[in-house]
Design a protein around this motif. Sequence first.
Motif, PDB file in Angstrom:
ATOM      1  N   VAL A   5      65.287  53.650  42.937  1.00  0.00           N
ATOM      2  CA  VAL A   5      65.351  53.796  44.383  1.00  0.00           C
ATOM      3  C   VAL A   5      64.279  52.917  45.023  1.00  0.00           C
ATOM      4  CG1 VAL A   5      64.998  55.436  46.287  1.00  0.00           C
ATOM      5  CG2 VAL A   5      66.285  56.130  44.247  1.00  0.00           C
ATOM      6  N   ALA A   6      64.634  52.236  46.110  1.00  0.00           N
ATOM      7  CA  ALA A   6      63.652  51.442  46.846  1.00  0.00           C
ATOM      8  C   ALA A   6      62.633  52.377  47.496  1.00  0.00           C
ATOM      9  CB  ALA A   6      64.348  50.604  47.905  1.00  0.00           C
ATOM     10  N   PHE A   7      61.374  51.978  47.450  1.00  0.00           N
ATOM     11  CA  PHE A   7      60.312  52.818  47.988  1.00  0.00           C
ATOM     12  C   PHE A   7      59.256  51.929  48.642  1.00  0.00           C
ATOM     13  CE2 PHE A   7      56.236  55.004  47.687  1.00  0.00           C
ATOM     14  CZ  PHE A   7      56.557  56.248  48.187  1.00  0.00           C
ATOM     15  N   PRO A   8      58.750  52.325  49.815  1.00  0.00           N
ATOM     16  CA  PRO A   8      59.118  53.507  50.578  1.00  0.00           C
ATOM     17  C   PRO A   8      60.305  53.239  51.486  1.00  0.00           C
ATOM     18  CG  PRO A   8      57.307  52.392  51.641  1.00  0.00           C
ATOM     19  CD  PRO A   8      57.593  51.608  50.396  1.00  0.00           C
ATOM     20  N   GLN A   9      60.843  54.307  52.073  1.00  0.00           N
ATOM     21  CA  GLN A   9      61.933  54.206  53.034  1.00  0.00           C
ATOM     22  C   GLN A   9      61.581  55.022  54.276  1.00  0.00           C
ATOM     23  OE1 GLN A   9      65.935  54.862  51.500  1.00  0.00           O
ATOM     24  NE2 GLN A   9      65.245  54.387  49.412  1.00  0.00           N
ATOM     25  N   GLY A  10      61.974  54.517  55.430  1.00  0.00           N
ATOM     26  CA  GLY A  10      61.688  55.209  56.681  1.00  0.00           C
ATOM     27  C   GLY A  10      62.655  56.350  56.921  1.00  0.00           C
ATOM     28  N   ARG A  11      62.217  57.303  57.708  1.00  0.00           N
ATOM     29  CA  ARG A  11      63.069  58.432  58.089  1.00  0.00           C
ATOM     30  C   ARG A  11      63.993  58.027  59.228  1.00  0.00           C
ATOM     31  NH1 ARG A  11      58.765  63.549  58.268  1.00  0.00           N
ATOM     32  NH2 ARG A  11      57.732  63.097  56.279  1.00  0.00           N
ATOM     33  N   GLY A  20      67.421  58.229  51.889  1.00  0.00           N
ATOM     34  CA  GLY A  20      67.483  57.453  50.662  1.00  0.00           C
ATOM     35  C   GLY A  20      66.719  58.051  49.498  1.00  0.00           C
ATOM     36  N   TYR A  21      65.915  59.085  49.762  1.00  0.00           N
ATOM     37  CA  TYR A  21      65.163  59.731  48.692  1.00  0.00           C
ATOM     38  C   TYR A  21      65.961  60.821  47.974  1.00  0.00           C
ATOM     39  CZ  TYR A  21      60.880  57.594  50.604  1.00  0.00           C
ATOM     40  OH  TYR A  21      59.916  56.713  51.029  1.00  0.00           O
ATOM     41  N   ARG A  22      67.152  61.144  48.481  1.00  0.00           N
ATOM     42  CA  ARG A  22      67.921  62.255  47.903  1.00  0.00           C
ATOM     43  C   ARG A  22      68.155  62.112  46.406  1.00  0.00           C
ATOM     44  NH1 ARG A  22      71.949  62.271  53.028  1.00  0.00           N
ATOM     45  NH2 ARG A  22      70.619  63.475  54.454  1.00  0.00           N
ATOM     46  N   PRO A  23      68.468  60.899  45.902  1.00  0.00           N
ATOM     47  CA  PRO A  23      68.658  60.797  44.440  1.00  0.00           C
ATOM     48  C   PRO A  23      67.426  61.197  43.636  1.00  0.00           C
ATOM     49  CG  PRO A  23      69.525  58.845  45.539  1.00  0.00           C
ATOM     50  CD  PRO A  23      68.763  59.622  46.569  1.00  0.00           C
ATOM     51  N   LEU A  24      66.238  61.055  44.227  1.00  0.00           N
ATOM     52  CA  LEU A  24      65.012  61.363  43.498  1.00  0.00           C
ATOM     53  C   LEU A  24      64.880  62.848  43.203  1.00  0.00           C
ATOM     54  CD1 LEU A  24      62.477  59.044  45.383  1.00  0.00           C
ATOM     55  CD2 LEU A  24      63.581  58.647  43.172  1.00  0.00           C
ATOM     56  N   THR A  25      65.373  63.683  44.100  1.00  0.00           N
ATOM     57  CA  THR A  25      65.267  65.128  43.866  1.00  0.00           C
ATOM     58  C   THR A  25      66.098  65.550  42.663  1.00  0.00           C
ATOM     59  OG1 THR A  25      67.062  65.573  45.443  1.00  0.00           O
ATOM     60  CG2 THR A  25      64.814  65.583  46.303  1.00  0.00           C
ATOM     61  N   ALA A  26      67.186  64.828  42.409  1.00  0.00           N
ATOM     62  CA  ALA A  26      68.023  65.140  41.255  1.00  0.00           C
ATOM     63  C   ALA A  26      67.410  64.618  39.959  1.00  0.00           C
ATOM     64  CB  ALA A  26      69.421  64.550  41.447  1.00  0.00           C
ATOM     65  N   ARG A  27      66.608  63.566  40.056  1.00  0.00           N
ATOM     66  CA  ARG A  27      66.005  62.951  38.872  1.00  0.00           C
ATOM     67  C   ARG A  27      64.633  63.524  38.562  1.00  0.00           C
ATOM     68  NH1 ARG A  27      66.947  56.567  40.386  1.00  0.00           N
ATOM     69  NH2 ARG A  27      69.173  56.712  40.865  1.00  0.00           N
ATOM     70  N   GLY A  28      64.070  64.278  39.495  1.00  0.00           N
ATOM     71  CA  GLY A  28      62.693  64.728  39.373  1.00  0.00           C
ATOM     72  C   GLY A  28      62.462  65.579  38.139  1.00  0.00           C
ATOM     73  N   PRO A  29      61.206  65.952  37.939  1.00  0.00           N
ATOM     74  CA  PRO A  29      60.075  65.828  38.866  1.00  0.00           C
ATOM     75  C   PRO A  29      59.399  64.454  38.892  1.00  0.00           C
ATOM     76  CG  PRO A  29      59.350  66.924  36.887  1.00  0.00           C
ATOM     77  CD  PRO A  29      60.821  66.706  36.722  1.00  0.00           C
ATOM     78  N   LEU A  30      59.805  63.570  37.959  1.00  0.00           N
ATOM     79  CA  LEU A  30      59.190  62.259  37.880  1.00  0.00           C
ATOM     80  C   LEU A  30      60.291  61.209  37.776  1.00  0.00           C
ATOM     81  CD1 LEU A  30      56.343  60.866  37.574  1.00  0.00           C
ATOM     82  CD2 LEU A  30      56.736  60.941  35.100  1.00  0.00           C
ATOM     83  N   PHE A 312      53.023  60.411  45.279  1.00  0.00           N
ATOM     84  CA  PHE A 312      53.394  61.816  45.472  1.00  0.00           C
ATOM     85  C   PHE A 312      54.105  61.905  46.822  1.00  0.00           C
ATOM     86  CE2 PHE A 312      49.863  61.497  42.643  1.00  0.00           C
ATOM     87  CZ  PHE A 312      50.054  62.481  41.679  1.00  0.00           C
ATOM     88  N   ILE A 313      55.421  62.089  46.801  1.00  0.00           N
ATOM     89  CA  ILE A 313      56.208  62.058  48.034  1.00  0.00           C
ATOM     90  C   ILE A 313      56.180  63.452  48.669  1.00  0.00           C
ATOM     91  CG2 ILE A 313      58.408  61.470  49.094  1.00  0.00           C
ATOM     92  CD1 ILE A 313      59.016  59.684  46.748  1.00  0.00           C
ATOM     93  N   THR A 314      55.287  63.610  49.629  1.00  0.00           N
ATOM     94  CA  THR A 314      55.023  64.923  50.221  1.00  0.00           C
ATOM     95  C   THR A 314      56.256  65.529  50.869  1.00  0.00           C
ATOM     96  OG1 THR A 314      52.832  64.034  50.719  1.00  0.00           O
ATOM     97  CG2 THR A 314      53.383  66.171  51.671  1.00  0.00           C
ATOM     98  N   SER A 315      57.069  64.703  51.538  1.00  0.00           N
ATOM     99  CA  SER A 315      58.234  65.240  52.238  1.00  0.00           C
ATOM    100  C   SER A 315      59.229  65.877  51.275  1.00  0.00           C
ATOM    101  CB  SER A 315      58.919  64.135  53.042  1.00  0.00           C
ATOM    102  OG  SER A 315      59.319  63.059  52.205  1.00  0.00           O
TER     103      SER A 315
END
Length: 401
Positions: A5-11, A20-30, A312-315
């Motif tokens: 995933v490209a990082f960072p991305q604006g809201r 664009g961060y949604r895929p990261l929650t499925a791949r987490g925690p890292l 560490f993506i706080t959001s």
Amino acid sequence: MTDSVAFPQGRICPHQPAPGYRPLTARGPLAQVTLYDGRRVWAVTTRDLARRLLIDPRISSDRTNPAWPAMVPIVAAAVGDAQQKVLKIVTALVGVDDPVHKARRRMLIPSFTFRRINALRPKIQEIVDQQLDHMIKNGAPTDLIPAFAAPVPVTVLYRLMGIPDDDHGSFEKLSHQLAAGPNANEAYDQLMDYMGTLIAEKRRNPGEGVLDDLLAKRGATGDVDHDELVSTLVLQVAGGHGTTGNMIALGMFALLQHPERLAELRADPSLMPTAVDELLRFLSVPDGVTRLAADDIEVDGTTIRKGDGVFFITSLINRDTDVHDAPNSLDWHRASAADHLTFGFGAHQCLGQSLARITMEIALGTLIDRLPSLRLAVPAEDVSFLPAASFQVLTELPVTW
């Protein structure tokens, strides 16, 4: 890990994580993400792993390390020759590791204890009331940010620091130039000159601010490291009031979009302390924390290599479904409201968090109490904000009453 995933991305909404961060929650925690220059770094998206790593001594905050990861080109440019003095300020406290960080933080802790900050409530209330009186006198509609949200934490923090009221304007201007202007080095030199004059005055006439505390610890006639003092003070001021001002503005914006939650606060003001923490969790104004691996770190079968960037993506961390039920909703009765990482975690956790919480509590509580008809003066979708990837900022908040 191949589809990074490209990082960072604006809201696209100031109080929702970047879609664009949604895929990261499925791949987490890292998971791996890719920076603007093609560099692969690690993204942490869950509360438990974030806490675990943020207290790991192998996770470094040393911004002078050449391997330090830059999220965007402007950050990379900031470490060039033209910004070396700015970097010096950043590394005064938050950009260093122990034992230097521990020693500098210990110097400030007595000035920021909850007991001392809580004792400032009457003074903070007075500042809030005066600013709100001025806003009401000038009439509606108005932009809540320059009229209220921005000046309140500035005044609170400057008075806590011991900066005379007559100097607030010039100190604010120089601090802004230092953080964002092309004349950063010149602003740094002027702040050094100002601090030297202020130190001399406070030696003659001590007060009750943080600067007075620091001087007292060094003795009335002892040598004072002007660089250290100005760096520490400017970092606290720039990092404190800007963040809190945006939290007040974004908090009010979120409340006006959730009238049922706003009605609950008006009906029961005792909910406000919990509401502030829930807003801090929900808004995640600082969208992330940057670190660097100082050694190899094994994480559940994955190796973070020495020299790897770690974000560490706080959001996302603040909406961890293993910690918060229905994390995308506002809930003043949520038992986990204070379980967020908006102020960081571990040794580098924000020193001014008690001040930020209490200032938000008093500012938002007074606004909704004294202006029961407060509302947006434009449709919510017309409220402009900077879709920043690291720090959420409303550029205006038109309101009426």
